[in-house]
Design a protein around this motif. Structure first.
Motif, short mmCIF file in Angstrom:
data_model
loop_
_atom_site.label_atom_id
_atom_site.label_comp_id
_atom_site.label_asym_id
_atom_site.label_seq_id
_atom_site.Cartn_x
_atom_site.Cartn_y
_atom_site.Cartn_z
N GLU A 164 0.83 -1.20 0.00
CA GLU A 164 0.00 0.00 0.00
C GLU A 164 0.87 1.26 0.00
OE1 GLU A 164 -4.06 -1.55 2.26
OE2 GLU A 164 -2.35 -0.86 3.47
N ASN A 203 -11.80 0.45 -8.72
CA ASN A 203 -11.09 -0.81 -8.47
C ASN A 203 -9.60 -0.56 -8.23
OD1 ASN A 203 -13.42 -2.31 -8.72
ND2 ASN A 203 -13.10 -2.79 -10.89
N LYS A 238 -9.11 0.88 -4.71
CA LYS A 238 -9.31 -0.10 -3.64
C LYS A 238 -8.22 -1.17 -3.63
CE LYS A 238 -14.34 0.54 -3.71
NZ LYS A 238 -15.64 -0.01 -4.17
N LYS A 239 -7.79 -1.59 -4.81
CA LYS A 239 -6.83 -2.68 -4.89
C LYS A 239 -5.40 -2.24 -4.63
CE LYS A 239 -5.41 -6.54 -7.84
NZ LYS A 239 -5.65 -7.26 -9.12
N ASN A 255 -4.37 1.12 -3.59
CA ASN A 255 -4.16 2.25 -2.69
C ASN A 255 -3.29 3.34 -3.33
OD1 ASN A 255 -4.53 3.55 -0.11
ND2 ASN A 255 -2.39 3.08 0.37
N ALA A 283 -13.98 6.03 -1.45
CA ALA A 283 -13.52 4.64 -1.63
C ALA A 283 -12.08 4.45 -1.19
CB ALA A 283 -13.66 4.26 -3.11
N LYS A 290 -8.63 4.38 1.06
CA LYS A 290 -8.17 4.16 2.43
C LYS A 290 -7.43 5.39 2.92
CE LYS A 290 -5.30 1.05 5.23
NZ LYS A 290 -4.51 -0.20 5.24
#
Length: 980
Positions: free
Chosen positions: A51, A75, A78-79, A81, A105, A107
């Motif tokens: 990440e 996507n 989320k996948k 970062n 969405a 992080k």
């Protein structure tokens, strides 16, 4: 081994060269104070190694693509970062909506970046584009550049973004540069540096992250790095002295970020690597020797300048190893993450290095307040972005950039309009241009257009017209919104341009100024303006410059072959004629002005008080409202245009004979202490022989208000007397009233007789009268021995460029541009259209000083502004200031008379809605109203000019709704409210 030695030798020499040149210590970017903050610590603790790699990667996003693109971005967020999104084409509302969703969405809050070198308009529709940097390079006031930076930051933040990939700090010293050119501030390193710093500081002071580009300098390339890898073969000394200079100064000034270009520079790195992949250039030079501690961002990683010969993912890893903190627009995130992770696993790249870069990115996010992230609201988004101050700033920047390269004989600004017969040609245009439409505001011009691929027949047709004119104004236009250094005109068009009659030609060049060198003889034009680009503002303001509405002090930021050198540019003083601009330019609030005026106009139109109208408002010589409303007639589809002309009714009094009287007064040929009988022998034995002009013009000479002259043409049964009117014209009946009404040649004598024999009123007090104004044209002809209409045309209207200010308009204009008035079923027995409404003026052949003039608001305003200027306009004195002050002051206040000489004045005491002016109109103000629904008013105290044109007498003069609603004075009060 040999190559390593060379690299070390070069690096050492480079270090010495640059270290000696660096006199200032690099300033640490502000955001770095947060690298060890509690928020950054907490984010770092929450991220896995993968990440953290994701934070180094920023991907491209669009707000004008469909749901598949949206899903792809979600996507990716989320996948992987990813640390940020770089937005490209779209619209503001979609931009904010999507960014809010993407942030939700993520992080870690996303950094939103955009490549908005000249504003959001570079990427998003419905937004503002400021001038390109080359145009800005011509500006002499860097404070304007700073203000642009601040405004740009405001707008970019409004659409949910935090970083602008600007300014371009490249010194463009290669005229054939295909990718920088107009994007650079120019070829002078000092000018480029000053403006880059001003631009950067404006953005950063408003809380926006910035990125100077394209390090180490993309200005001297002939290859576009989007398509191939450019090579720069200059020495270290040259690079240090020129290309690197702006970047060094920007670093010293505390810039947040530097973007590294895809360039092959052997003197800095002999390996042939693109600079984005070069440790020698990024780590050793930028970070080491130059001491830059801010964000190092790669140029887009999908450009062929870096991808050519380099595998996806691998190229991203190499960019990280070279020292980039951020990889911009990574096309394959999965491969990039995999390769970078592999480098860490292999020990080629340390986790500590990655973590330090992530902390830097997070610190920048905290500085941009992403640690306190809240969704960006959509409310009033477009209004906030396109705010009046921003719109005005765009015009100020454009105006300040205008560069006059030739001004032989001081042709700019144009003077003596009455001596000019002008044609304009817009070359590279298929229809009438904004440039030509603005030229039209100043005087009569015949327009032509010549497309880029014009045929010989089209060219020959224009060439045949050239000898008829003594001035030719040329607009050279572009076929692209971005001014490339190319000439796409056909050979025939190029030949036409190069063989123009330059001794009488004035050229405004709306293309990249470098391309002037590709057209022969342009430098021989009598006047030459570099406008840099072909937008509406550039066209509008260049036209205003030609007529002196605005001035110019721009300096050429680049050299043009052997024709012109950098720094060329003449200073032109403006302000001699109207400047057409925005309310804020004159210290007025556009929201108060536009919203209020539109509301009142819509009210009176919907109440059938008037079918439509024209308004013009000017303050300080700046036209801030110039608008047409409604239709020419009720229940009709013909909308009022700004070219349409209205019957001015009694405003004729102050617009025809009165300026003539004042001019003759200046010349000692008209005496206010004398009377009618002193100039017309016929009145020597009349009861009006003793009244002097001062009393008559102030309306207190005991004259009757009006005489219905037309009634003397009728018998008791309503038919015309045989000696007055016939159906057909003849030598005895030459005066046209309508196509079926021709007046006897001697009827004017009956009018004079009626005036002479009319009784006087009992008291010498204010009583408005039009009798004198029926006589004034004849009086003026007696004094001057000239035709009255020709006299006012030659001495006023022609010089003012007021060709639509005229008597008997149906002889000059198509009826579709003449607004109709009353349906007269008593005297003329038809709707009045194209001829004067007032019956007395009609009997005088349409020429009277009582009524008869027609005009649109724009041309009438020129005369009124001359009054407001106390006698001057267009650099010429028409009437002495002392004379205008005398005529516009209240003459007999002791007699409770508020009038000036010919001019109306505010009542001596404001009496509410029954007053003749707004409450805030000053006692110095003056003007007049007209029976057809006209009002013109000038206030020297506020330098305020107000014109209201309408045809309230259509279809009947009995319609008094305009008066009952008090529309004209309510609008006038709004003008003062807008100033407050």
């Amino acid at each position: 081994m040999f190559l390593n030695k060379i690299s070390l030798f070069i690096a050492f020499n480079l270090f010495v060269t640059i270290a000696i040149a660096q006199e200032n210590t690099a300033k640490t970017p502000e955001f770095l104070q947060y690298t060890q903050s509690t928020w950054v610590d907490s984010i770092m603790e929450s991220l896995t190694p993968q990440e953290r790699i994701g934070q180094l990667i920023w991907v491209a996003a669009y707000s004008n693509r469909g749901p598949e693109h949206r899903t792809e971005i979600l996507n990716t967020i989320k996948k992987w970062n990813v640390g940020g999104l770089v937005f490209f084409q779209g619209d503001p509302l979609s931009q904010v909506t999507l960014m809010n969703e993407y942030q939700n969405a993520a992080k870690v809050p996303l950094m939103g970046a955009i490549d908005a070198e000249w504003g959001l308009g570079m990427r998003l529709d419905s937004t503002i584009s400021f001038p390109f940097q080359m145009a800005l390079g011509a500006i002499q006031n860097d404070e304007l550049i700073y203000e642009m930076g601040k405004e740009m930051a405001h707008q970019i933040k409004k659409v949910g973004l935090h970083l602008n990939f600007a300014p371009v700090a490249d010194v463009n010293n290669n005229p054939d540069n295909p990718v920088i050119s107009y994007r650079s501030f120019g070829e002078d390193k000092y000018n480029v540096t000053k403006k880059s710093i001003a631009y950067m500081q404006g953005m950063q002071d408003e809380g926006l992250l910035t990125t100077a580009k394209h390090f180490p300098g993309h200005g001297d390339t002939s290859t576009d790095s989007h398509f191939d890898l450019p090579q720069i073969n200059h020495s270290l000394e040259r690079l240090n002295d020129l290309e690197l200079y702006p970047f060094k100064e920007l670093i010293n000034a505390g810039i947040n970020g530097i973007m590294v270009a895809h360039l092959n520079i052997p003197a800095l790195d002999p390996s042939g690597k693109p600079s984005t992949l070069s440790k020698a250039i990024i780590t050793d030079l930028l970070k080491g020797q130059l001491g830059f501690k801010g964000l190092v961002i790669s140029d887009a990683m999908d450009m062929k300048g870096v991808t050519k010969g380099n595998a996806p993912g691998v190229v991203d890893k190499e960019a990280v190893l070279a020292g980039n903190d951020v990889l911009e627009v990574v096309p394959d995130v999965a491969k990039a993450v995999a390769e970078i992770k592999m480098a860490i696993d292999q020990g080629i790249l340390s986790q500590k290095t990655v973590d330090a870069r992530v902390r830097k990115i997070l610190a920048a996010k905290q500085w941009a307040k992403l640690n306190e992230y809240k969704p960006q609201p959509l409310t009033n988004l477009l209004q906030d972005i396109n705010n009046p101050q921003a719109l005005l700033l765009e015009r100020k920047l454009t105006e300040a950039s205008l560069t006059v390269l030739k001004n032989e004989g001081n042709i700019i600004p144009l003077k003596s309009l009455d001596t000019l017969k002008i044609m304009s040609i817009s070359i590279g245009a298929d229809s009438k241009t904004k440039f030509q439409k603005t030229l039209d505001l100043y005087t009569k011009i015949t327009h032509f257009t010549l497309p880029m691929e014009a045929s010989l027949k089209e060219i020959e047709a224009i060439k045949k017209e050239l000898p008829q004119y003594n001035l030719v104004i040329i607009g050279v236009h572009d076929d692209t919104p971005r001014p490339r250094n190319t000439i796409k005109f056909s050979e025939a068009v190029q030949t036409f341009i190069q063989t123009l009659p330059f001794e009488k030609t004035l050229i405004s060049y709306f293309k990249n100024p470098y391309s002037i060198d590709k057209l022969e003889n342009l430098e021989n034009a009598k006047g030459l303006i570099a406008a840099y680009q072909d937008g509406n503002s550039a066209q509008d303001l260049a036209a205003q410059l030609i007529f002196g509405g605005v001035g110019a002090n721009g300096k050429l930021p680049i050299g043009i072959g052997k024709k012109f050198k950098a720094g060329d540019g003449l200073t032109i003083k403006g302000g001699i004629r109207f400047k057409y601009t925005l309310p804020e330019d004159a210290g007025m609030d556009s929201k108060t002005l536009f919203k209020g005026v539109d509301s009142l106009m819509n009210q009176v139109i919907h109440a059938n008080g008037i079918p439509g109208g024209q308004l013009l408002v000017a303050k300080n010589g700046k036209v801030v409202l110039h608008k047409a409303y409604g239709r020419q007639k009720y229940n009709d589809t013909t909308k009022v245009t700004l070219e349409d002309i209205y019957d001015l009714a009694s405003v004729t009094k102050i617009s025809s004979a009165l300026p003539a009287v004042m001019k003759l007064y200046d010349e000692g040929k008209f005496d206010l202490n004398k009377g009618i009988a002193d100039y017309l022998d016929y009145f020597k034995n009349s009861n009006k022989a003793d009244a002097n002009f001062k009393e008559i013009l102030a309306h207190q000479a005991q004259f009757n208000p009006y005489i219905t002259y037309w009634k003397n043409t009728l018998r008791k049964n309503g038919s015309y007397k045989w000696s007055t009117i016939k159906k057909d014209s003849s030598a005895r009946f030459p005066i046209k009233i309508t196509s079926n009404m021709w007046l006897h040649r001697n009827y004017r004598k009956k009018v004079f007789k009626a005036i002479k024999k009319s009784p006087l009123l009992e008291k010498k007090e204010y009583k408005y009268s039009g009798l004198l104004f029926m006589l004034l044209p004849t009086i003026i002809e007696e004094i001057t021995q000239e035709n009255f209409v020709e006299y006012v045309d030659q001495n006023f209207y022609d010089k003012l460029g007021a060709g639509r200010l005229t008597y008997n308009p149906d002889k000059k204009f198509d009826k579709k541009h003449i607004v109709p008035t009353e349906h007269d079923f008593i005297f003329r027995h038809l709707p009045v259209h194209g001829t004067v409404h007032d019956e007395g003026a009609a009997i005088m052949g349409g020429v009277s000083a009582n009524a008869g003039l027609f005009s649109n608001a724009n041309d009438l305003a020129k005369l009124m502004q001359m009054y407001l200027n106390m006698g001057t306009y267009g650099g010429e004195e028409f009437i002495k200031e002392s004379t205008l002050k005398e005529f516009t002051k209240t003459q007999f206040p002791e007699n409770n008379n508020h009038r000036g000489l010919g001019f109306d004045k505010p009542y001596l005491k404001y009496i509410g809605e029954n007053s003749n002016t707004a409450k805030d109109a000053s006692s110095e103000s003056f003007g007049h109203t007209g029976f057809t629904g006209i009002m013109v008013w000038m206030d020297p105290k506020e330098e305020l000019l107000y014109l209201f044109l309408s045809n309230r007498v259509l279809p009947t003069r009995a319609n008094t709704t305009l008066y009952k609603l008090n529309t004209r004075t309510n609008i006038q009060q709004l003008l003062y409210n807008a100033i407050k």
